[in-house]
Design a protein around this motif. Sequence first.
Motif, PDB file in Angstrom:
ATOM      1  N   ASP A   5       0.831  -1.201   0.000  1.00 53.42           N
ATOM      2  CA  ASP A   5       0.000   0.000   0.000  1.00 53.42           C
ATOM      3  C   ASP A   5       0.870   1.257   0.000  1.00 53.42           C
ATOM      4  O   ASP A   5       0.576   2.223  -0.716  1.00 53.42           O
ATOM      5  CB  ASP A   5      -0.921   0.001   1.222  1.00 53.42           C
ATOM      6  N   TYR A   6       1.920   1.246   0.815  1.00 52.54           N
ATOM      7  CA  TYR A   6       2.839   2.390   0.851  1.00 52.54           C
ATOM      8  C   TYR A   6       3.572   2.539  -0.482  1.00 52.54           C
ATOM      9  O   TYR A   6       3.758   3.651  -0.977  1.00 52.54           O
ATOM     10  CB  TYR A   6       3.857   2.223   1.980  1.00 52.54           C
ATOM     11  N   ILE A   7       3.992   1.422  -1.041  1.00 51.36           N
ATOM     12  CA  ILE A   7       4.696   1.459  -2.323  1.00 51.36           C
ATOM     13  C   ILE A   7       3.788   2.013  -3.417  1.00 51.36           C
ATOM     14  O   ILE A   7       4.206   2.823  -4.249  1.00 51.36           O
ATOM     15  CB  ILE A   7       5.221   0.050  -2.682  1.00 51.36           C
ATOM     16  N   THR A   8       2.516   1.589  -3.402  1.00 56.82           N
ATOM     17  CA  THR A   8       1.561   2.070  -4.396  1.00 56.82           C
ATOM     18  C   THR A   8       1.350   3.578  -4.267  1.00 56.82           C
ATOM     19  O   THR A   8       1.292   4.300  -5.271  1.00 56.82           O
ATOM     20  CB  THR A   8       0.220   1.330  -4.253  1.00 56.82           C
ATOM     21  N   LEU A   9       1.250   4.076  -3.032  1.00 55.41           N
ATOM     22  CA  LEU A   9       1.109   5.513  -2.833  1.00 55.41           C
ATOM     23  C   LEU A   9       2.307   6.268  -3.394  1.00 55.41           C
ATOM     24  O   LEU A   9       2.154   7.294  -4.076  1.00 55.41           O
ATOM     25  CB  LEU A   9       0.965   5.821  -1.339  1.00 55.41           C
ATOM     26  N   ALA A  14       4.400  10.210  -6.313  1.00 52.07           N
ATOM     27  CA  ALA A  14       5.760  10.755  -6.381  1.00 52.07           C
ATOM     28  C   ALA A  14       6.349  10.527  -7.775  1.00 52.07           C
ATOM     29  O   ALA A  14       6.148   9.466  -8.373  1.00 52.07           O
ATOM     30  CB  ALA A  14       6.659  10.094  -5.333  1.00 52.07           C
ATOM     31  N   ALA A  15       7.049  11.538  -8.284  1.00 55.16           N
ATOM     32  CA  ALA A  15       7.723  11.380  -9.573  1.00 55.16           C
ATOM     33  C   ALA A  15       8.710  10.220  -9.487  1.00 55.16           C
ATOM     34  O   ALA A  15       9.371  10.023  -8.475  1.00 55.16           O
ATOM     35  CB  ALA A  15       8.454  12.666  -9.952  1.00 55.16           C
ATOM     36  N   HIS A  16       8.810   9.472 -10.565  1.00 54.52           N
ATOM     37  CA  HIS A  16       9.590   8.233 -10.545  1.00 54.52           C
ATOM     38  C   HIS A  16      11.061   8.507 -10.851  1.00 54.52           C
ATOM     39  O   HIS A  16      11.583   8.148 -11.913  1.00 54.52           O
ATOM     40  CB  HIS A  16       9.013   7.238 -11.555  1.00 54.52           C
ATOM     41  N   THR A  17      11.750   9.136  -9.910  1.00 59.05           N
ATOM     42  CA  THR A  17      13.167   9.455 -10.100  1.00 59.05           C
ATOM     43  C   THR A  17      14.089   8.441  -9.436  1.00 59.05           C
ATOM     44  O   THR A  17      15.308   8.577  -9.517  1.00 59.05           O
ATOM     45  CB  THR A  17      13.477  10.856  -9.550  1.00 59.05           C
ATOM     46  N   TYR A  18      13.528   7.451  -8.755  1.00 61.46           N
ATOM     47  CA  TYR A  18      14.321   6.393  -8.127  1.00 61.46           C
ATOM     48  C   TYR A  18      13.680   5.042  -8.411  1.00 61.46           C
ATOM     49  O   TYR A  18      12.495   4.956  -8.759  1.00 61.46           O
ATOM     50  CB  TYR A  18      14.416   6.598  -6.604  1.00 61.46           C
ATOM     51  N   HIS A  19      14.486   3.984  -8.244  1.00 55.60           N
ATOM     52  CA  HIS A  19      14.003   2.605  -8.356  1.00 55.60           C
ATOM     53  C   HIS A  19      14.377   1.899  -7.057  1.00 55.60           C
ATOM     54  O   HIS A  19      15.343   1.142  -6.998  1.00 55.60           O
ATOM     55  CB  HIS A  19      14.637   1.923  -9.570  1.00 55.60           C
ATOM     56  N   PRO A  20      13.596   2.123  -5.981  1.00 56.14           N
ATOM     57  CA  PRO A  20      14.000   1.628  -4.659  1.00 56.14           C
ATOM     58  C   PRO A  20      13.911   0.113  -4.519  1.00 56.14           C
ATOM     59  O   PRO A  20      13.129  -0.551  -5.205  1.00 56.14           O
ATOM     60  CB  PRO A  20      12.997   2.306  -3.710  1.00 56.14           C
ATOM     61  N   ILE A  21      14.720  -0.408  -3.598  1.00 56.81           N
ATOM     62  CA  ILE A  21      14.522  -1.768  -3.113  1.00 56.81           C
ATOM     63  C   ILE A  21      13.141  -1.797  -2.437  1.00 56.81           C
ATOM     64  O   ILE A  21      12.757  -0.866  -1.727  1.00 56.81           O
ATOM     65  CB  ILE A  21      15.623  -2.151  -2.098  1.00 56.81           C
ATOM     66  N   GLU A  22      12.395  -2.868  -2.624  1.00 61.58           N
ATOM     67  CA  GLU A  22      11.005  -2.886  -2.149  1.00 61.58           C
ATOM     68  C   GLU A  22      10.900  -3.275  -0.673  1.00 61.58           C
ATOM     69  O   GLU A  22      10.453  -4.369  -0.315  1.00 61.58           O
ATOM     70  CB  GLU A  22      10.154  -3.793  -3.044  1.00 61.58           C
TER      71      GLU A  22
END
Length: 399
Positions: A5-9, A14-22
């Motif tokens: 849910d947090y990841i979806t928010l 948020a602009a997609h400027t990073y590719h975080p570890i999930e």
Amino acid sequence: MKPQDYITLDETYAAHTYHPIEVVIERGEGVWVYDVEGKKYLDCLSAYSAVNQGHCHPRILEAATAQMHRVTLTSRAFFNDQMGPFMKELCELTGYEMALPMNTGAEAVETAIKAARKWGYQMKGVPDNQAEIIVCEGNFAGRTTTLISFSSEPQYREDFGPLTPGFKTVPYGDADELEEAITPNTVAFLVEPIQGEGGVNVPPPGYLKRVSEICAAHNVLFIADEIQTGLGRTGAILCCDHEGVRPDVVTLGKALSGGFYPVSAVLADRKVLGLFRPGDHGSTFGGNPLGSAIARAALDVLVDEGLIDHSREMGAYFKGRLERLEGDHIKEVRGKGLLIGVELDRRARPYCDALQERGILCKDTHGTVVRFAPPLIITKDEIDWAMERIGPVLMNGHS
């Protein structure tokens, strides 16, 4: 809410400027962080070396909380009772005459560039608007328009032009190429003592000493970007200290605040920073009392708790354990202190994802490098715990 849910928010708003570890982190303490479901992870990134002192260090937290009850921001329109002592303590620790406080690392590098150009025009006599700064391939200094203008990474520059002129690029680690590139209009050489984002690239022994001599011989400022390598990360106050080198200008950030608040600074002697006049440069938040109080505590922790020596000792132990790993896909282990990179012959991101599943948080850099940079407070037992998980992942060749 569940982690997804947090990841979806995040991905929705948020602009997609990073590719975080999930992983969705909720809190941190020391070398450990915990996700929203309570799972515990060993942090081997340290917020890109911003939390050298460990997460939520109690002494820095106490200083921050106390200052927040007094005053947090005055702007530089007035003096405050924290900035002057902070500047004095930072200068005495590093051996420079003056400092200029800013907020982010990128701001510090921008400030150093302005200082170098001003010095070039006023002291070296470079013709107006002709100042040239030499940088290295593989550099990373930040994301502002000027800083991406001298990046050698195409993605950082694409679609962001027109770019800022005045920069020349030479290979990293090659002092002869630097000397050949210098012209009468060269005002500075800007270099990272170890390229962190570039892949934890360590220059050949003697390189920093040689470029310091070259800069001095040609009347060029030697600017060391120590934002990631400074403040104990490599086992010395500054990474340049390992070769007994004193740059003309140093940029610091990240761990200067222990990860509590954006604080950065430019260090130099009066012959450089003394050229600035009121109105030449500034920042509403730079040198604010909250940031200054936090930075003072962050520096005290590094010194009082012996974290610089500890980083050197634990870094040698951690690197030694990594070097003993076997696998044809492991090309090289390199680094200094607790800034260590393991280069693979394939993409590193799947290995970082596999380590996350086993309770280790790290991040790939430059595509094929797994970077390990835990808080400087890490113990031998915690490294052993980590290696029980890192070893199988790296040796099994996850791809």
